[in-house]
Design a protein around this motif. Sequence first.
Motif, PDB file in Angstrom:
ATOM      1  N   GLY A 271       0.775  -1.202   0.053  1.00  0.00           N
ATOM      2  CA  GLY A 271      -0.086   0.124  -0.118  1.00  0.00           C
ATOM      3  C   GLY A 271       0.698   1.215   0.109  1.00  0.00           C
ATOM      4  N   GLN A 272       0.074   2.529   0.238  1.00  0.00           N
ATOM      5  CA  GLN A 272       0.728   3.601   0.355  1.00  0.00           C
ATOM      6  C   GLN A 272       1.898   3.947   1.418  1.00  0.00           C
ATOM      7  N   TYR A 273       1.750   3.023   2.440  1.00  0.00           N
ATOM      8  CA  TYR A 273       2.728   3.009   3.491  1.00  0.00           C
ATOM      9  C   TYR A 273       2.582   1.296   4.010  1.00  0.00           C
ATOM     10  N   ALA A 274       3.530   0.893   4.313  1.00  0.00           N
ATOM     11  CA  ALA A 274       3.791  -0.470   5.135  1.00  0.00           C
ATOM     12  C   ALA A 274       4.243  -0.317   6.406  1.00  0.00           C
ATOM     13  N   LEU A 275       3.422  -0.610   7.539  1.00  0.00           N
ATOM     14  CA  LEU A 275       3.825  -0.446   8.704  1.00  0.00           C
ATOM     15  C   LEU A 275       4.828  -1.397   9.070  1.00  0.00           C
ATOM     16  N   GLN A 276       5.953  -0.697   9.685  1.00  0.00           N
ATOM     17  CA  GLN A 276       7.228  -1.436  10.319  1.00  0.00           C
ATOM     18  C   GLN A 276       7.185  -1.822  11.534  1.00  0.00           C
ATOM     19  N   VAL A 277       8.176  -2.778  11.732  1.00  0.00           N
ATOM     20  CA  VAL A 277       8.369  -3.454  12.912  1.00  0.00           C
ATOM     21  C   VAL A 277       8.830  -2.053  14.181  1.00  0.00           C
ATOM     22  N   GLN A 278       9.548  -1.383  13.553  1.00  0.00           N
ATOM     23  CA  GLN A 278       9.853  -0.396  14.673  1.00  0.00           C
ATOM     24  C   GLN A 278       8.850   0.486  15.057  1.00  0.00           C
ATOM     25  N   ASP A 279       7.850   0.739  14.164  1.00  0.00           N
ATOM     26  CA  ASP A 279       6.549   1.743  14.234  1.00  0.00           C
ATOM     27  C   ASP A 279       6.162   0.970  15.379  1.00  0.00           C
ATOM     28  N   VAL A 280       5.925  -0.176  15.450  1.00  0.00           N
ATOM     29  CA  VAL A 280       5.014  -1.081  16.414  1.00  0.00           C
ATOM     30  C   VAL A 280       5.836  -1.098  17.662  1.00  0.00           C
ATOM     31  N   LEU A 281       6.959  -1.210  17.811  1.00  0.00           N
ATOM     32  CA  LEU A 281       7.706  -1.441  18.960  1.00  0.00           C
ATOM     33  C   LEU A 281       7.822  -0.206  19.851  1.00  0.00           C
ATOM     34  N   GLN A 282       8.266   0.693  18.923  1.00  0.00           N
ATOM     35  CA  GLN A 282       8.421   2.031  19.420  1.00  0.00           C
ATOM     36  C   GLN A 282       7.075   2.930  19.665  1.00  0.00           C
ATOM     37  N   GLY A 283       5.988   2.215  19.233  1.00  0.00           N
ATOM     38  CA  GLY A 283       4.638   3.122  19.540  1.00  0.00           C
ATOM     39  C   GLY A 283       4.725   4.427  18.726  1.00  0.00           C
ATOM     40  N   LYS A 284       5.198   4.425  17.536  1.00  0.00           N
ATOM     41  CA  LYS A 284       5.292   5.510  16.809  1.00  0.00           C
ATOM     42  C   LYS A 284       3.928   6.192  16.529  1.00  0.00           C
ATOM     43  N   PRO A 285       3.783   7.225  16.724  1.00  0.00           N
ATOM     44  CA  PRO A 285       2.602   8.166  16.446  1.00  0.00           C
ATOM     45  C   PRO A 285       2.421   8.559  14.868  1.00  0.00           C
ATOM     46  N   PHE A 286       1.340   8.549  14.364  1.00  0.00           N
ATOM     47  CA  PHE A 286       1.046   8.896  13.063  1.00  0.00           C
ATOM     48  C   PHE A 286       0.068   9.919  12.877  1.00  0.00           C
ATOM     49  N   PRO A 287       0.128  11.044  12.131  1.00  0.00           N
ATOM     50  CA  PRO A 287      -0.949  12.086  12.005  1.00  0.00           C
ATOM     51  C   PRO A 287      -2.115  11.455  11.323  1.00  0.00           C
ATOM     52  N   ASP A 288      -2.068  10.377  10.556  1.00  0.00           N
ATOM     53  CA  ASP A 288      -3.334  10.062  10.223  1.00  0.00           C
ATOM     54  C   ASP A 288      -3.642   8.410  10.774  1.00  0.00           C
ATOM     55  N   CYS A 289      -3.352   8.411  11.991  1.00  0.00           N
ATOM     56  CA  CYS A 289      -3.634   7.408  12.631  1.00  0.00           C
ATOM     57  C   CYS A 289      -5.315   7.115  12.558  1.00  0.00           C
ATOM     58  N   ILE A 290      -5.797   5.776  12.328  1.00  0.00           N
ATOM     59  CA  ILE A 290      -7.241   5.441  12.313  1.00  0.00           C
ATOM     60  C   ILE A 290      -7.779   4.494  13.233  1.00  0.00           C
ATOM     61  N   ALA A 291      -6.722   3.849  13.910  1.00  0.00           N
ATOM     62  CA  ALA A 291      -6.850   2.715  14.949  1.00  0.00           C
ATOM     63  C   ALA A 291      -5.548   2.627  15.678  1.00  0.00           C
ATOM     64  N   ARG A 292      -5.731   2.091  16.977  1.00  0.00           N
ATOM     65  CA  ARG A 292      -4.487   1.705  17.581  1.00  0.00           C
ATOM     66  C   ARG A 292      -4.633   0.180  18.150  1.00  0.00           C
ATOM     67  N   SER A 293      -3.638  -0.319  18.709  1.00  0.00           N
ATOM     68  CA  SER A 293      -3.496  -1.734  19.096  1.00  0.00           C
ATOM     69  C   SER A 293      -2.649  -1.951  20.247  1.00  0.00           C
ATOM     70  N   GLY A 294      -2.692  -2.935  21.004  1.00  0.00           N
ATOM     71  CA  GLY A 294      -1.952  -3.076  21.970  1.00  0.00           C
ATOM     72  C   GLY A 294      -1.184  -4.433  22.073  1.00  0.00           C
ATOM     73  N   TYR A 295      -1.576  -5.369  20.769  1.00  0.00           N
ATOM     74  CA  TYR A 295      -1.257  -6.638  20.756  1.00  0.00           C
ATOM     75  C   TYR A 295      -0.016  -6.647  20.342  1.00  0.00           C
ATOM     76  N   PRO A 296       0.958  -7.551  21.104  1.00  0.00           N
ATOM     77  CA  PRO A 296       2.214  -7.554  20.850  1.00  0.00           C
ATOM     78  C   PRO A 296       2.643  -8.418  19.068  1.00  0.00           C
ATOM     79  N   ILE A 297       3.923  -8.301  18.687  1.00  0.00           N
ATOM     80  CA  ILE A 297       4.177  -9.099  17.506  1.00  0.00           C
ATOM     81  C   ILE A 297       4.183 -10.218  17.956  1.00  0.00           C
ATOM     82  N   ASP A 298       3.718 -11.257  17.183  1.00  0.00           N
ATOM     83  CA  ASP A 298       3.653 -12.700  17.638  1.00  0.00           C
ATOM     84  C   ASP A 298       3.626 -13.300  16.305  1.00  0.00           C
ATOM     85  N   ILE A 299       5.060 -13.814  15.958  1.00  0.00           N
ATOM     86  CA  ILE A 299       5.164 -14.755  14.859  1.00  0.00           C
ATOM     87  C   ILE A 299       5.137 -16.227  14.958  1.00  0.00           C
ATOM     88  N   HIS A 300       4.375 -16.748  14.728  1.00  0.00           N
ATOM     89  CA  HIS A 300       4.261 -18.339  14.606  1.00  0.00           C
ATOM     90  C   HIS A 300       5.434 -18.678  13.341  1.00  0.00           C
TER      91      HIS A 300
END
Length: 460
Positions: free
Chosen positions: A325-354
């Motif tokens: 897409g127009q932006y791909a959410l990155q690992v560091q975006d998640v782990l650092q809780g990076k704020p985005f001006p176009d935020c449309i949702a938030r989540s507190g679930y950890p990265i969980d790779i099977h």
Amino acid sequence: MKHSKLQRMDADIVVCGGGPAGINAALAAGRSGAKTILIERYGFLGGMSTIALVYPWMTFHTTEGKQVIGGIAQEIVDRLQAAGASPGHVRDTVGFVNTITPYDPEYYKILMFDMLREAGVTVLLHSFMDEVHTVDDVIESIEVTTKSGRFNIYAKQFVDTTGDADLAFLSGAPCLQGREGDKQTQPMTMKFRMRGVDLDEVKQYMIDHPDEFYKKTPFDELEELPLSGVLGYYKHWKEADLPINRDQVLFFTGPGPDEVLVNTTRVQGLDGTNVQDLTEAEVLGRKQVKMVSDFMRDCLPGFQNASLSSVGTQIGIRETRRIDGQYALQVQDVLQGKPFPDCIARSGYPIDIHDPTGKGVEAAWVEGDGAYDIPYRCLLPQKINNLLVAGRCISTTHETLATTRLTPSCMATGQAAGAAAGLSVKHSIAPSEVNIEELQAVLRSQGAMLDRDDSLEEGV
């Protein structure tokens, strides 16, 4: 009977895929006043939550217990709870997250039809979308196959909530699959339920043998907490030496008082978008169900009188295609809780790779306030101008998909996509032209929790 003529239908918004993301997208779109059609290939709604027995919902909260997902998702939980079909958010006794949300999937199926009809949404079940017509990078219509023939459905805006990015892929929008390099995806799991489980015996065994269970299990609180989930039985699993590439047993309690939902089978190395691979996955998954249920009955304390009670309609799929897409959410975006001006949702679930090829599960938790932003640009594909995407197939990396794929996150992105589609119709603009502040205002008015100071409600 042969149907030679395409039958025409018209709408403002078409949502493809009747899982939690699609339901919430259709509800938001319908409530905007737009004429909305929801298309689902099965005979009921709920997606992986009902088709594949994905249970419970994880999670509406951060690790510290602050709620970060609200809106239509919370409204659904409230209505389930009012009907006695969910206890609401309860503590996760596995200890992987703070809260989980059990629910009765059969009542969820009924409630969703009620809510969609209240919103004026037309639902088409038993309808398989298999062709997309585009003109100058705009989707003009989609074709669906049904028992009563083929329909050509025209709309102004389309929302892909198929989980597999089917609509995006068929429209020509760029898509990715799996991890970078070998394109391997997270494994599939055939989930099943067992009844006749002595949960008091299970809990006592956990208290007496803490070394055999997940290190984050809240052992100090187990005496008081209702048992909601169990991860472990390491010794028993190792001794059984089953031909399943996993290193522990995982199950969640309910919805019946003596019932558990088992998430332990693992089918690796197959492509969930390839019909031959998917067929093989179904066969292997059901064979593994028999092996695991027999093992649990014969070997695990508390399961000696248990029996297999239900198996998923289809195998559960964690990962297939996703949009580029127009932006791909990155690992560091998640782990650092990076704020985005176009935020449309938030989540507190950890990265969980099977692990796509190994036994384990790789986890990493969000820093800061424990939640991360999902930007609107992750819902916007490249190339196709009147398409939004929500749920499991939004634009992320392989690693980041391991958190955005969870149901409450999918519910939140679904609501955002539906609301954005409604604004696109209202203003006769492309989704990429939607005013983000107006969209955020609409979402906030619907109870979505987009701001860091929204995350105030303590968990249980």
